[in-house]
Design an enzyme around this catalytic site. Structure first.
Site, PDB file in Angstrom:
ATOM      1  N   HIS A   1      -2.512   0.649   1.805  1.00  0.00           N
ATOM      2  CA  HIS A   1      -2.797  -0.120   3.185  1.00  0.00           C
ATOM      3  C   HIS A   1      -2.571   0.644   4.288  1.00  0.00           C
ATOM      4  O   HIS A   1      -1.160   0.873   4.565  1.00  0.00           O
ATOM      5  CB  HIS A   1      -1.477  -1.184   3.137  1.00  0.00           C
ATOM      6  CG  HIS A   1      -1.704  -2.364   1.883  1.00  0.00           C
ATOM      7  ND1 HIS A   1      -2.664  -3.621   2.395  1.00  0.00           N
ATOM      8  CD2 HIS A   1      -1.418  -2.659   0.720  1.00  0.00           C
ATOM      9  CE1 HIS A   1      -2.581  -4.318   1.410  1.00  0.00           C
ATOM     10  NE2 HIS A   1      -1.887  -3.970   0.471  1.00  0.00           N
TER      11      HIS A   1
ATOM     12  N   GLU B   1      -3.113  -0.398   7.181  1.00  0.00           N
ATOM     13  CA  GLU B   1      -2.873  -1.261   8.409  1.00  0.00           C
ATOM     14  C   GLU B   1      -1.057  -1.112   8.699  1.00  0.00           C
ATOM     15  O   GLU B   1      -0.719  -1.582   9.563  1.00  0.00           O
ATOM     16  CB  GLU B   1      -3.260  -2.357   8.370  1.00  0.00           C
ATOM     17  CG  GLU B   1      -2.809  -3.426   7.209  1.00  0.00           C
ATOM     18  CD  GLU B   1      -3.223  -3.282   5.879  1.00  0.00           C
ATOM     19  OE1 GLU B   1      -3.150  -4.202   5.025  1.00  0.00           O
ATOM     20  OE2 GLU B   1      -3.819  -2.226   5.748  1.00  0.00           O
TER      21      GLU B   1
ATOM     22  N   CYS C   1      -7.143  -2.118  -0.767  1.00  0.00           N
ATOM     23  CA  CYS C   1      -6.670  -2.763  -1.879  1.00  0.00           C
ATOM     24  C   CYS C   1      -7.493  -3.659  -2.498  1.00  0.00           C
ATOM     25  O   CYS C   1      -8.331  -3.230  -3.261  1.00  0.00           O
ATOM     26  CB  CYS C   1      -5.054  -3.510  -1.292  1.00  0.00           C
ATOM     27  SG  CYS C   1      -4.094  -3.607  -2.592  1.00  0.00           S
TER      28      CYS C   1
END
Length: 525
Positions: free
Chosen positions: A181, A183, A86
């Protein structure tokens, strides 16, 4: 000889995203050691850490602003793979000669990303196939700015309808950027992408496991402590319990645990701690009954912050008194975990804000001349729990809902009195017991009861009663940063309410808290 579990390592530079710790936890779950540092580190620090790869996190700032954070130049000259996430992708693009623009259309939430070119990062990873035969990924976006021109020697490897460069790569240098993202769990294949980066691109071996962490910790404790004695404040919580087991495994009877019963614990908690650690595991434990001392210090105090400080102060005094009796103790063990370390080592640009004071950070007397033993300081909470399981601690104890350090001191609103604590203990025990009976305990993230210092009229038989009110609180959350109130069944809540009012003389009314976080916090105080 134990394995060097730090041999392979990833450095994560934090640009302020709420998800940054998640990146670190995902890397650890892959079995590789990593550390999380503020973005403004020096070349010397990076060289000293000697990472096998670097991840640049997301962040709330805009790359288009002149004073926004940038990755140290050395990151791109260190000769190791770099993954920008990002904001991390945007600063990578801008710093290497690309162009980033603010967009009038934010992309926030689920998105479908089309892979337009093969890459090492996305090799064999897909959620679906598009009509023109290209792999597609379901991801989570959260950005306003976007990369409009990628740097020289980079190629675009993924797009969305509104984002012309959703991912980019320079395969020769092993530099990658993703606008989404990986994660977060909403990015379905995110864990696999991070695993490809860490294992296949950075060539890291999975050496970081609960068993190897224990082996390493035991060796380090033995080396640090030698034949000296160690003292530990054992609360019965996850962190101090795992510390106790680790140090006991390392040096046995050289460890003395001090368990302070402050009168603010859950029902029968003191007895359970003594039975588990003293009788079952055979640790040296001194139990200090200090209920009167704590309640006396809390007399007349209604402000939550002042209550926290008073509880912390008295704990230190009691612990100090006990430690002075142990003349040979040279080491003080603490349950400091990695998020505590990250918090206290906030970036020198300093943007931290204290919401509530933490009872267990600092505050020990200056004249307590002991060395510190902190075997958990590299571990996240989920890792501490997995290590605890490996050490033989019971699952129900390790995965119990969070309990605040000040205990019932912040669940009795206003002034804390013994009568209030006794009523609250029993009401809370009924609520938790019924959650277990209904198989709801593990479906909520945290549940507890709060004592409200107000009386309410009730009816019992033919008589009128004028007794206290308690509130039940149950929330669902992933990270405790935000939370929804748990939609528990009405008949269940009715049953709990009936039990509390009928079985506990002194409570006339039970209410249920339906506030989310924000605007409310999870605990009432």
């Amino acid at each position: 000889m134990s394995k060097n579990i730090h041999k392979h390592r990833i450095l994560i530079l934090d640009f302020g995203s709420q998800y940054t710790q998640l990146i670190a936890r995902r890397v650890r779950e892959i079995g590789v050691y990593c550390e999380l540092w503020a973005w403004d580190v020096t070349e010397e620090q990076i060289r000293e850490f000697n990472p096998d790869g670097i991840i640049l996190s997301g962040g709330p700032e805009s790359v288009t602003e002149s004073d926004s954070p940038r990755a140290p130049e050395y990151v791109f000259n260190a000769g190791v793979p770099v993954l920008g996430v990002c904001y991390g992708m945007q600063t990578m693009a801008e710093q290497l000669g690309g162009k980033v623009e603010s967009s009038d259309k934010r992309e926030f939430g689920y998105a479908k990303v089309k892979l337009v070119k093969d890459s090492e990062l996305f090799h064999n990873i897909e959620d679906a196939i598009t009509e023109d035969g290209r792999p597609e990924l379901d991801v989570w976006m959260s950005h306003g700015d976007k990369v409009m021109e990628i740097p020289v020697d980079f190629v675009t490897i993924a797009v969305t309808p509104t984002c012309p460069h959703a991912a980019m790569a320079n395969e020769a240098k092993r530099f990658y950027g993703v606008q989404f993202h990986p994660e977060v769990t909403h990015t379905v294949q995110g864990a696999r992408m991070l695993e490809r980066f860490v294992k296949e691109i950075c060539h890291c071996e999975a050496l970081w496991t609960p068993a190897t962490i224990i082996e390493d910790a035991v060796a380090r404790i033995r080396e640090q402590v030698g034949t000296d004695e160690v003292i530990l404040g054992l609360s019965g919580g996850v962190d101090s319990s795992v510390v106790a087991m680790l140090i006991h495994r390392a040096v046995g009877k050289q460890l003395t645990c001090v368990f302070v019963d402050n009168g603010l614990l859950r029902l029968n908690e003191g007895q359970q701690v003594m039975e588990m650690f003293g009788d079952h595991f055979g640790l040296n434990i001194i139990k200090v009954d200090a209920e009167e001392r704590f309640l006396s210090a809390l007399k007349g105090i209604a402000d939550p912050e002042l209550k926290r400080k008073a509880i912390g102060r008295v704990f230190v005094e009691v612990f100090d008194d006990e430690s002075k009796k142990l003349k040979n103790a040279k080491w003080l063990a603490q349950g400091t975990i990695y998020p505590d370390v990250i918090e206290s080592a906030a970036s020198k640009t300093g943007k931290a804000h204290v919401i509530k004071s933490h009872h267990n950070v600092g505050g020990l007397p200056d004249d307590m001349k002991m060395g510190l033993v902190e075997p958990l300081r590299e571990l996240f909470k989920d890792e501490v729990r997995r290590v605890g399981l490996e050490l033989g601690l019971p699952y129900n104890m390790l995965y119990r809902h969070p309990f605040p350090g000040p205990g019932l001191g912040v669940r009795v609103l206003g002034e804390v009195k013994k009568e209030y604590c006794d009523l609250l203990r029993r009401a809370d025990a009924i609520f938790i017991e019924e959650l277990h009976n209904a198989d709801l305990y593990n479906k909520v993230s945290q549940a507890f009861t709060v004592f409200l210092p107000v009386r309410s009229v009730g009816v019992m038989g033919d008589g009128r009663k004028y007794d206290w009110v308690v509130s039940l609180r149950a929330v669902e959350t992933i990270d405790f940063m935000t939370a929804h109130w748990a939609h528990l069944p009405y008949d269940f809540l009715g049953h709990v309410s009936n039990r509390i009012i009928n079985e506990i003389n002194g409570i006339s009314r039970v209410v249920y808290d339906i506030s989310g976080k924000p605007p409310a916090t999870i605990e009432w105080e």
